[in-house]
Design an enzyme around this catalytic site. Structure first.
Site, PDB file in Angstrom:
ATOM      1  N   THR A   1     -88.018 -18.195 -66.883  1.00  0.00           N
ATOM      2  CA  THR A   1     -87.524 -18.979 -68.011  1.00  0.00           C
ATOM      3  C   THR A   1     -88.644 -19.575 -68.861  1.00  0.00           C
ATOM      4  OG1 THR A   1     -86.035 -19.712 -66.282  1.00  0.00           O
ATOM      5  CG2 THR A   1     -85.874 -20.860 -68.358  1.00  0.00           C
TER       6      THR A   1
ATOM      7  N   ARG B   1     -74.434 -11.487 -64.645  1.00  0.00           N
ATOM      8  CA  ARG B   1     -75.016 -12.511 -63.774  1.00  0.00           C
ATOM      9  C   ARG B   1     -75.443 -13.735 -64.602  1.00  0.00           C
ATOM     10  NH1 ARG B   1     -80.417 -14.976 -63.640  1.00  0.00           N
ATOM     11  NH2 ARG B   1     -80.763 -15.691 -61.512  1.00  0.00           N
ATOM     12  N   VAL B   2     -75.193 -14.907 -64.072  1.00  0.00           N
ATOM     13  CA  VAL B   2     -75.599 -16.150 -64.748  1.00  0.00           C
ATOM     14  C   VAL B   2     -76.579 -16.898 -63.866  1.00  0.00           C
ATOM     15  CG1 VAL B   2     -74.792 -18.316 -65.770  1.00  0.00           C
ATOM     16  CG2 VAL B   2     -73.320 -16.296 -65.824  1.00  0.00           C
ATOM     17  N   GLY B   3     -77.684 -17.325 -64.446  1.00  0.00           N
ATOM     18  CA  GLY B   3     -78.690 -18.083 -63.700  1.00  0.00           C
ATOM     19  C   GLY B   3     -78.505 -19.579 -63.873  1.00  0.00           C
TER      20      GLY B   3
HETATM   21  N1  GLY Z   1     -84.352 -19.226 -63.844  1.00  0.00           N
HETATM   22  C1  GLY Z   1     -83.765 -18.272 -64.651  1.00  0.00           C
HETATM   23  C2  GLY Z   1     -82.769 -17.438 -63.987  1.00  0.00           C
HETATM   24  O1  GLY Z   1     -82.720 -17.369 -62.766  1.00  0.00           O
HETATM   25  O2  GLY Z   1     -82.009 -16.825 -64.687  1.00  0.00           O
END
Ligand code: GLY
Length: 276
Positions: A160, A187-189
């Site tokens: 990120t 997918r969501v982070g």
């Molecule tokens: N830290 C960003 C993600 O895992 O999407």
């Protein structure tokens, strides 16, 4: 004293520190904390060296789905899995300021952006295409036994970008990411999840970077925010990061009196201050 902290991602190249510093100095010139953190993140989204906006990682299926969020005390805006826009962080800001919602996802986020005039933009780069090809090749060869394999993380995370600021005594936080390469579409982070990858309130602001699933599991940003005032920020962040063991993670945090940037991996970051 106004302060802005920016980071370019846990497990990312240390040699990008000078560039992050340049962007942070540029961003702190903005007239308020929200504009400053958005500017810092936008500059990194536009730089293909970072995994956000242009240069974002591709999913296994070759798509690029980006997450971004902004937060000020009492308000929050985020986009999840948005595609084909140049600056997801600007759309997240507009979700906060120009919609009745806090989070918009997928085609709804894109429709909202187009209605506001955000034009079609393809954020893919040659480098991102090559990164995905390397992931696919390794998968084919059975060389990536796990999402958490250190070799995968070192080679493909990039992670990120984010910024926190205190300007004229007001706090703000912003974050943006292309996610990781070895993920399914959809997918969501942690980045667009309030309290996980980002939190901002009257006591300060926190932004996280690293493996999103683990950051969400621990509600890392809110956990750190909640402890502000208990002891020095650096000690709080260090304690919370130690709980991750070897799992890559980093945070930047700011309070009324304190600042902190810390990671258990290389993390290009800058802390810049100015007296107006
Ligand atoms: N830290 C960003 C993600 O895992 O999407």
């Amino acid at each position: 004293m106004d302060v802005l902290i920016a980071h370019g991602g846990a497990s990312h190249r240390e040699d990008l520190r000078k560039i992050v510093e340049k962007y942070a100095f540029n961003a702190i010139e903005e007239e308020n904390a929200l504009n400053a953190v958005i500017k810092a993140v936008m500059l990194m989204e536009d730089d293909p060296e970072f995994n956000a906006g242009t240069g974002s990682n591709m999913r296994v299926d070759g798509s690029i789905q980006m997450d971004a969020a902004v937060m000020v005390p009492g308000d929050f805006g985020a986009v999840i899995n948005i595609e084909y826009v140049k600056n997801p962080v600007l759309v997240a800001r507009d979700v906060m300021l120009r919609s009745p919602h806090m989070i918009l996802a997928g085609d709804g986020a894109l429709k909202f952006a187009r209605k506001l005039g955000y034009e079609y933009y393809d954020p893919s780069t040659e480098e991102a295409i090559k990164r995905r090809e390397r992931v696919l090749q390794k998968l084919k060869n059975g060389e990536i036994p796990s999402y958490y394999h250190p070799q995968f993380l070192a080679e493909f995370l990039g992670d990120t970008v984010g910024a926190v600021a205190r300007i004229n005594g007001e706090f703000a936080a912003a974050v943006s990411t292309g996610g990781t390469s070895l993920t399914l579409r959809g997918r969501v982070g942690d980045s667009p999840i309030i309290g996980a990858g980002i939190y901002c309130g009257k006591k300060g602001a926190v932004v996280a970077t690293g493996i999103g699933e683990e950051i969400m599991r621990r509600m890392l940003s809110f956990r750190i925010y909640n402890r502000i005032g208990e002891k020095c920020l650096e000690e709080i962040c260090r304690e919370e990061i130690e709980k991750f063991g070897d799992i890559p993670v980093g945070v930047i945090a700011i309070s009324d009196e304190d600042v902190c940037a810390i990671s258990n991996r290389s993390m290009p970051y800058a802390i810049v201050k100015t007296q107006r």
